[in-house]
Design a protein around this motif. Structure first.
Motif, mmCIF file in Angstrom:
data_model
loop_
_atom_site.group_PDB
_atom_site.id
_atom_site.type_symbol
_atom_site.label_atom_id
_atom_site.label_comp_id
_atom_site.label_asym_id
_atom_site.label_seq_id
_atom_site.Cartn_x
_atom_site.Cartn_y
_atom_site.Cartn_z
ATOM 1 N N TYR A 144 0.808 -1.207 0.000
ATOM 2 C CA TYR A 144 0.000 0.000 0.000
ATOM 3 C C TYR A 144 0.846 1.264 0.000
ATOM 4 O O TYR A 144 0.451 2.281 -0.539
ATOM 5 N N GLY A 160 -11.136 -2.400 1.550
ATOM 6 C CA GLY A 160 -10.021 -3.049 2.232
ATOM 7 C C GLY A 160 -10.165 -4.542 2.387
ATOM 8 O O GLY A 160 -9.350 -5.175 3.056
ATOM 9 N N VAL A 191 -6.596 -4.941 4.715
ATOM 10 C CA VAL A 191 -5.874 -3.675 4.791
ATOM 11 C C VAL A 191 -5.376 -3.408 6.213
ATOM 12 O O VAL A 191 -4.293 -2.865 6.423
ATOM 13 N N HIS A 197 -4.837 3.916 -0.446
ATOM 14 C CA HIS A 197 -6.085 3.140 -0.482
ATOM 15 C C HIS A 197 -7.206 4.146 -0.320
ATOM 16 O O HIS A 197 -7.006 5.255 0.199
#
Length: 1036
Positions: A235, A297, A482, A598
């Protein structure tokens, strides 16, 4: 003639035949079998399970019919033939008495003809039935759901008439005579034979061999897709990891829906990625799109990347010669008109030679093509089917091109995979979906596996896993991949810095913010954590990034060009912090835009801007937390300053028009982050960054008032209770979000004030994507209720961790319903231990989970110690005779239980004997279900002896067992001495006329019995008719 031996020998061909047809065709076969009494009502319910693969239902149908003997096998063959014939319409025959004493039976016996008459008039009949009080508005809406065809709606209306005792069946029986007879069935019901031949061709004939130019293009496409998917960019964009080394399976479930299958409905089907295109239950067999939904996520993009890699390396999905991957957030940046050819070649992979030859092959063989579209929720255009575009060569807008691909107007029969967050998928789009899957996130085992893959060095993964296991709130967050990545990234801060572990989503994002800021700061700052000094030193950067994030949300912009970054005054030093990373370029040769790590990071920075900026007004906050449908249209116009990123010359009217396209779900995430940032916990951190501490306090007070007021408005909208029933509330979409926002603020007083006026007896949160984090938020708020309620959380993702998070509010629950929630013995043991101390809790429903004998001791203790407990439902789990024997010991010491459900387990004769002994002298048990438990004559004899002694039991359900004649005779003796039982269900038990005759003689001496179910047993039509005439209480 078709003997059972012939039937069994042809099983594989029959499965292929049934699976190759449509669901509509399969249901028409069930109609005939039901009308001929080959299937009893319980059989039919078990074969009408929404969300089950058609192959599973077909095999179950064959098993059911085979158990009914040669006659049943012959009838199935006849039903298949009847379902295929569309030249003659079956007429209603025999006595057609509109005042029949058994109207539901009449509807069943003439079911195929009635569906033929009804299916084009369902809407009118529904409206008339509602006006005359036979149906509620809710029941009509359930039948009208757009996922059903007209004939399926007709079937669901007849299904409802079979179970309602308010005269609906008689109304339909009389009304059918006024409808015209149609000479053709619904077209979808007749594709069975045609589809079977096509299916056979597909199995035996490979793809047409492409020409040399196509083969070269396929090789290039595989190389391109492999290069794009073999590495997983983290990420933060700081490193590339081999996807093979880091990929961890997510929980992927087929979409399930509430149906009429009752006790026999099983848990949702869990798929592996390789099974994504299997012959599962289809919502619309004529559609081409597979929809994968999951929360932000949950790993949707990584799932597609894995799919692409498996195809490119030849390990799976080789039924497709071509895969074309697309990102919706990138496609929406394409402003020029596109044709299908331009989309495939210019925006995915360009053929080096023979473009027209390749394109023509794609048009001629669309079944060889797979297109994937990632992130519909980030596509600023809402789905519509109003603008049809069928030309593969004529250019049109990118949204029209995408929507017509999904509808099948372009490249029909090419498979498409679409990912999205659930809220972005409309009912209109679902009309064009072949199959829908839900990506539920990591299981606890997957979390551990992921961390071990990320940290192969000795001891680090073990310490992280130990930390998570001791912190259920943090473990609950990690069910979204996530958050697992964040824990992995911040492992040093979590393990070495000490202090309390993050509890809320805001806590976790502040931790990752600290991680990035410390890594960009001087080495001596690392020991101080995220203090005011560190935050204040980077305040200008954070505000610029926050402003960019908020502007992006307002215009559905998630990719930022160099010009947009410059307009927002975001410089290279701001970018170097790592929150913005390079995205893949949409157009070859153009500069790659930047995007936030994200979508949730973009929302977090937008919230940070609103918390710290001097431009934020109270009116903006009120709109942000206003739980109204029009929130998105007016919110961000008030949030942003008058000057836009695109230039100071923009007029205010143009701004408002831009801001009306904001995505409401992103605004809800932003609002929850803002609530967390303005909480008492983080007050000191933000206060040092604010030029005005008073402004910060005012914003916090404003958010508190808005949250409390929005919840009160939500509660006031609950309709009044039906007389004689508890007031019930089915949560609206914004309810879970408001509860999450309250939880982020972590204020007990605010939570208490928010629910002070909630006056409901039943709170329903089914199919609401409730996971562990939502469970923590619910418990935080609901534990302050003054009035106890029943909490229904069926069909969610609670799991053991979520169940642990719910425990604090168990004291205000009178009942807890947790059907289909992936709960194991560990979670149930925690639940029952807490339940022992909760005086109000009286009912537990835990069917369709993963329970085994290991939880039986906890359940037995609950029954033995809790003498006000009323209902325990454990159906469709994995409990055997050992568990039943343990639970029976607890039941012996219980004096209050009224309902005990064990259907769909494997208790066998030994378990039945133990339960019978426990129930024999029980003074309160009214309902006992042992359906489908492999109980034979020994267990049945014990239950018969129980009937001789018991004086309280009113309903005993023994369908789908092996009672046979011996057991039936034993039960008959028990009935002669019983005076309490009103309903005995013995359908599908291999009982012949001898056993039925014994039961009939017992009925002559028992006036208490109201219904004796003998459907699906080994009785000839003549024997069935004889028994029905002798006693109307026998249901055949």
């Amino acid at each position: 003639m078709c003997s059972q031996e012939d039937f069994q020998a042809q099983r594989s061909q029959l499965v292929a035949l049934l699976v190759a047809g449509s669901l509509e065709g399969f249901e028409s076969i069930l109609d005939w079998l039901l009308s001929w009494d080959v299937l009893c009502w319980e059989d039919y319910e078990g074969l009408s399970l929404p969300g089950q693969p058609l192959s599973h239902l077909a095999r179950r149908l064959l098993d059911t019919v085979w158990n009914k003997g040669t006659w049943g096998c012959q009838k199935l063959t006849e039903a298949i033939q009847r379902a295929q014939v569309d030249s003659q319409a079956p007429e209603l025959h025999g006595c057609w008495d509109s005042h029949s004493l058994h109207p539901a039976r009449k509807l069943q016996s003439h079911r195929p003809a009635i569906i033929r008459r009804l299916y084009r008039h369902v809407e009118a009949v529904l409206e008339l039935a509602r006006e005359q009080g036979f149906l509620s508005q809710y029941e009509c809406d359930e039948i009208r759901l757009p996922i059903f065809t007209s004939s399926q709606r007709a079937r669901r209306l007849l299904d409802l008439a079979a179970v309602k005792a308010n005269g609906l069946a008689a109304f339909l029986l009389q009304h059918m005579q006024e409808l015209p007879v149609l000479l053709s069935l619904p077209p979808a019901a007749h594709v069975l034979v045609r589809s079977y031949h096509e299916h056979g061709t597909t199995l035996t004939c490979p793809f047409c061999l492409p020409a040399a130019g196509c083969q070269k293009f396929i090789a290039k496409l595989r190389t391109t897709v492999s290069a794009q998917s073999c590495f997983l960019s983290t990420y933060d964009g700081a490193e590339n990891l081999c996807l093979e080394d880091i990929y961890t399976e997510n929980l992927l479930e087929l979409r399930t829906e509430m149906g009429t299958a009752g006790a026999l409905q099983k848990s949702p089907v869990t798929l592996s990625l390789e099974e994504l295109f299997g012959t599962h239950c289809h919502l619309n067999r004529d559609a081409d799109t597979v929809l994968v939904v999951g929360e932000a996520g949950s790993g949707k993009s990584t799932l597609l990347q894995r799919l692409h890699l498996l195809w490119a390396t030849g390990r799976a999905f080789q039924e497709f010669l071509f895969i074309f991957p697309f990102s919706c957030r990138q496609l929406q940046g394409v402003s020029k008109s596109l044709s299908l050819k331009m989309l495939l070649f210019e925006h995915c992979c360009w053929p080096d030679a023979g473009q027209q030859e390749v394109f023509q092959f794609l048009l001629d063989h669309p079944e060889c093509v797979l297109l994937t579209f990632d992130g519909l929720d980030e596509f600023k255009f809402r789905f519509t089917d109003r603008e049809r575009h069928c030309s593969p060569t004529e250019p049109t807008s990118v949204q029209t091109l995408l929507f017509n691909l999904l509808e099948g107007n372009l490249l029909k029969n090419a498979c498409k995979v679409l990912t999205s967050r659930p809220d972005a998928v409309s009912a209109l789009l679902r009309k064009y979906v072949r199959m829908e899957c839900h990506l539920k996130g990591f299981s606890e085992e997957s979390i551990e596996l992921f961390l071990r893959k990320c940290h192969r060095e000795s001891g680090v993964a073990d310490r992280l896993i130990h930390l998570l296991q001791g912190t259920s709130a943090l473990l609950g967050l990690c069910h979204l991949p996530v958050f697992s990545w964040m824990v992995s990234k911040c492992h040093s801060e979590l393990l070495l810095q000490g202090g309390g572990a993050p509890k809320t989503t805001t806590d976790m994002y502040l931790l990752i913010l600290q991680h990035f800021l410390l890594h960009a700061s001087l080495p001596d700052s690392a020991s101080h954590g995220l203090g005011p000094e560190l935050l204040r030193g980077r305040l200008p950067t954070l505000l610029r990034l926050g402003y960019l994030a908020l502007w992006g949300l307002s215009t559905c912009c998630y990719l930022f060009s160099a010009q947009q970054l410059q307009a927002a005054q975001v410089d290279s030093e701001d970018i170097s912090l790592g929150f913005l990373v390079r995205a893949q370029s949409v157009v070859s040769g153009s500069a790659a835009p930047l995007e936030f790590l994200h979508i949730t990071f973009q929302c977090f920075f937008a919230a940070l801007y609103l918390a710290l900026s001097a431009d934020t007004s109270a009116a903006a906050l009120r709109h942000l937390f206003n739980c109204q449908s029009g929130m998105a249209s007016s919110l961000l116009a008030r949030l942003l300053p008058t000057q836009c990123v695109q230039g100071s010359g923009a007029k205010e009217g143009r701004e408002v028009a831009l801001l009306q396209k904001a995505e409401p779900h992103n605004l809800q995430i932003t609002a929850a982050f803002l609530a967390g940032l303005l909480s008492q916990e983080h007050r000191g951190l933000l206060a040092m960054c604010q030029t005005s501490g008073k402004a910060l306090l005012q914003r916090r007070a404003c958010v508190r008032r808005c949250l409390a007021r929005s919840l009160r408005k939500h509660f006031h909208s609950i309709p009044p209770a039906v007389p004689g029933e508890a007031k019930s509330m089915h949560a609206m979409p914004c309810f879970v979000w408001l509860i999450r926002s309250l939880y982020e603020m972590q204020e007990e007083r605010l939570a208490r004030e928010a629910v002070r006026r909630l006056d409901v007896g039943h709170l329903k949160l089914t199919f609401c994507s409730v996971g562990p984090t939502e469970c923590a938020a619910l418990a935080f708020v609901l534990r302050h209720l003054r009035r106890p309620l029943a909490l229904q959380l069926d069909h969610n993702s609670v799991g053991d961790v979520g169940l642990e998070q719910l425990l604090p509010c168990l004291g205000v629950c009178t009942a807890l319903y947790l059907r289909d929630n992936n709960i194991s013995d560990r979670g149930v043991c925690m639940l029952t231990e807490r339940a022992l101390h909760c005086e109000r809790l009286q009912k537990l429903a835990l069917f369709n989970n993963k329970l085994t004998d290991s939880c039986a001791h906890s359940m037995a203790k609950l029954l033995a110690c809790k003498q006000n407990f009323l209902a325990l439902r454990l159906g469709n789990n994995h409990i055997t005779s050992a568990g039943a024997q343990v639970l029976a010991e607890g039941l012996k010491h219980n004096t209050s239980l009224q309902f005990l459900g064990f259907w769909g387990n494997s208790v066998g004769d030994n378990g039945a004997v133990a339960l019978a002994e426990a129930v024999a002298n029980h003074q309160s048990l009214k309902w006992l279900s042992l359906v489908g438990n492999n109980i034979g004559s020994v267990g049945t004899q014990a239950l018969a002896l129980m009937l001789e002694k018991n004086v309280a039991l009113e309903e005993l359900c023994l369908e789908e067992n092996h009672v046979c004649d011996e057991g039936a005779c034993s039960l008959a003796e028990g009935l002669k001495r019983n005076s309490s039982l009103k309903v005995l269900k013995l359908s599908n038990n291999g009982i012949t006329y001898r056993g039925a005759e014994a039961l009939l003689q017992a009925l002559a001496r028992n006036s208490t019995i109201l219904e004796l179910w003998l459907r699906g047993n080994t009785l000839s039509p003549e024997e069935t008719e004889t028994l029905s005439c002798r006693d109307s209480r026998i249901l055949l």
